[in-house]
Design a protein around this motif. Structure first.
Motif, PDB file in Angstrom:
ATOM      1  N   LEU A 196       7.887  71.943 -63.838  1.00  0.00           N
ATOM      2  CA  LEU A 196       7.490  70.596 -63.436  1.00  0.00           C
ATOM      3  C   LEU A 196       8.181  70.225 -62.127  1.00  0.00           C
ATOM      4  O   LEU A 196       8.939  71.015 -61.577  1.00  0.00           O
ATOM      5  N   SER A 197       7.921  69.006 -61.658  1.00  0.00           N
ATOM      6  CA  SER A 197       8.585  68.501 -60.451  1.00  0.00           C
ATOM      7  C   SER A 197       8.861  67.010 -60.631  1.00  0.00           C
ATOM      8  O   SER A 197       8.449  66.401 -61.628  1.00  0.00           O
ATOM      9  N   LEU A 198       9.522  66.433 -59.652  1.00  0.00           N
ATOM     10  CA  LEU A 198       9.779  64.996 -59.700  1.00  0.00           C
ATOM     11  C   LEU A 198       8.482  64.187 -59.750  1.00  0.00           C
ATOM     12  O   LEU A 198       8.478  63.054 -60.233  1.00  0.00           O
ATOM     13  N   GLU A 199       7.379  64.744 -59.289  1.00  0.00           N
ATOM     14  CA  GLU A 199       6.080  64.060 -59.373  1.00  0.00           C
ATOM     15  C   GLU A 199       5.640  63.826 -60.812  1.00  0.00           C
ATOM     16  O   GLU A 199       4.802  62.963 -61.072  1.00  0.00           O
ATOM     17  N   ASP A 200       6.200  64.591 -61.746  1.00  0.00           N
ATOM     18  CA  ASP A 200       5.827  64.473 -63.153  1.00  0.00           C
ATOM     19  C   ASP A 200       6.706  63.490 -63.925  1.00  0.00           C
ATOM     20  O   ASP A 200       6.487  63.255 -65.110  1.00  0.00           O
ATOM     21  N   VAL A 201       7.696  62.915 -63.264  1.00  0.00           N
ATOM     22  CA  VAL A 201       8.618  61.986 -63.917  1.00  0.00           C
ATOM     23  C   VAL A 201       7.941  60.633 -64.115  1.00  0.00           C
ATOM     24  O   VAL A 201       7.351  60.085 -63.189  1.00  0.00           O
ATOM     25  N   VAL A 202       8.043  60.109 -65.345  1.00  0.00           N
ATOM     26  CA  VAL A 202       7.452  58.813 -65.645  1.00  0.00           C
ATOM     27  C   VAL A 202       8.504  57.725 -65.868  1.00  0.00           C
ATOM     28  O   VAL A 202       8.190  56.534 -65.800  1.00  0.00           O
ATOM     29  N   GLN A 203       9.750  58.117 -66.132  1.00  0.00           N
ATOM     30  CA  GLN A 203      10.791  57.130 -66.404  1.00  0.00           C
ATOM     31  C   GLN A 203      12.160  57.721 -66.112  1.00  0.00           C
ATOM     32  O   GLN A 203      12.394  58.903 -66.367  1.00  0.00           O
ATOM     33  N   CYS A 204      13.048  56.905 -65.536  1.00  0.00           N
ATOM     34  CA  CYS A 204      14.444  57.299 -65.280  1.00  0.00           C
ATOM     35  C   CYS A 204      15.379  56.245 -65.853  1.00  0.00           C
ATOM     36  O   CYS A 204      15.065  55.049 -65.821  1.00  0.00           O
ATOM     37  N   ARG A 205      16.507  56.708 -66.358  1.00  0.00           N
ATOM     38  CA  ARG A 205      17.614  55.824 -66.715  1.00  0.00           C
ATOM     39  C   ARG A 205      18.778  56.221 -65.825  1.00  0.00           C
ATOM     40  O   ARG A 205      19.149  57.399 -65.776  1.00  0.00           O
ATOM     41  N   CYS A 206      19.332  55.237 -65.133  1.00  0.00           N
ATOM     42  CA  CYS A 206      20.372  55.475 -64.141  1.00  0.00           C
ATOM     43  C   CYS A 206      21.622  54.722 -64.557  1.00  0.00           C
ATOM     44  O   CYS A 206      21.549  53.567 -64.983  1.00  0.00           O
ATOM     45  N   TYR A 207      22.754  55.377 -64.402  1.00  0.00           N
ATOM     46  CA  TYR A 207      24.030  54.809 -64.801  1.00  0.00           C
ATOM     47  C   TYR A 207      24.958  54.812 -63.593  1.00  0.00           C
ATOM     48  O   TYR A 207      25.163  55.860 -62.969  1.00  0.00           O
ATOM     49  N   LEU A 208      25.519  53.651 -63.263  1.00  0.00           N
ATOM     50  CA  LEU A 208      26.409  53.505 -62.114  1.00  0.00           C
ATOM     51  C   LEU A 208      27.745  52.951 -62.588  1.00  0.00           C
ATOM     52  O   LEU A 208      27.779  51.953 -63.319  1.00  0.00           O
ATOM     53  N   THR A 209      28.845  53.553 -62.135  1.00  0.00           N
ATOM     54  CA  THR A 209      30.166  53.051 -62.525  1.00  0.00           C
ATOM     55  C   THR A 209      30.612  51.871 -61.674  1.00  0.00           C
ATOM     56  O   THR A 209      31.455  51.095 -62.102  1.00  0.00           O
ATOM     57  N   GLU A 210      30.051  51.736 -60.488  1.00  0.00           N
ATOM     58  CA  GLU A 210      30.382  50.619 -59.592  1.00  0.00           C
ATOM     59  C   GLU A 210      29.084  49.905 -59.227  1.00  0.00           C
ATOM     60  O   GLU A 210      28.637  49.920 -58.082  1.00  0.00           O
TER      61      GLU A 210
END
Length: 133
Positions: free
Chosen positions: A68-82
């Motif tokens: 697959l590739s990033l074109e196939d991504v439907v959802q992201c969860r992102c975590y930031l410490t700052e």
């Protein structure tokens, strides 16, 4: 039955997990850290922009490993410490990886700490094109 994927070219595991798990055409990627594949003990480099760049490259490596590739991504969860300090710079780097009219659904969460002292971690959900029809 789920299929558990571990990708040889992806960064070394920092905990007990599979790089991705697939079921019914859906592929859930484990959160990626800004570690460099092949250099698991290298210190994490740079600020939020450099670390986000590496995380996105690591996600792309895992996706390539499952066809697959990033074109196939439907959802992201992102975590930031700052979160407050890094949110704008994080967005600037993150959005370079997707066409403006094909941004995945996303949740971004401020957290107190991440493994290895990382500033950012991202997991994602992708869908196989042939399964989407």
């Amino acid at each position: 039955m789920p299929v558990f994927h571990n990708i040889a070219d992806a960064p070394a595991h920092v905990a007990p997990f599979s790089h991705a798990v697939e079921a019914g055409g859906w592929v859930q990627l484990t959160g990626q850290m800004p570690t460099v594949p092949g250099a698991p003990d290298a210190p994490l480099e740079g600020g939020i922009a450099a670390q986000t760049q590496q995380v996105m490259e690591n996600l792309a490596t895992v996706l390539r490993g499952v066809g697959l590739s990033l074109e196939d991504v439907v959802q992201c969860r992102c975590y930031l410490t700052e979160f407050e300090r890094d949110y704008a710079a994080f967005n600037t780097t993150y959005k370079r990886f997707f066409p403006p009219d094909r941004l995945p659904a996303r949740t971004t969460i401020g957290v107190t700490a991440l493994a290895l002292g990382a500033l950012v971690e991202i997991d994602c959900l992708a869908r196989r094109p042939e399964a989407a029809g």
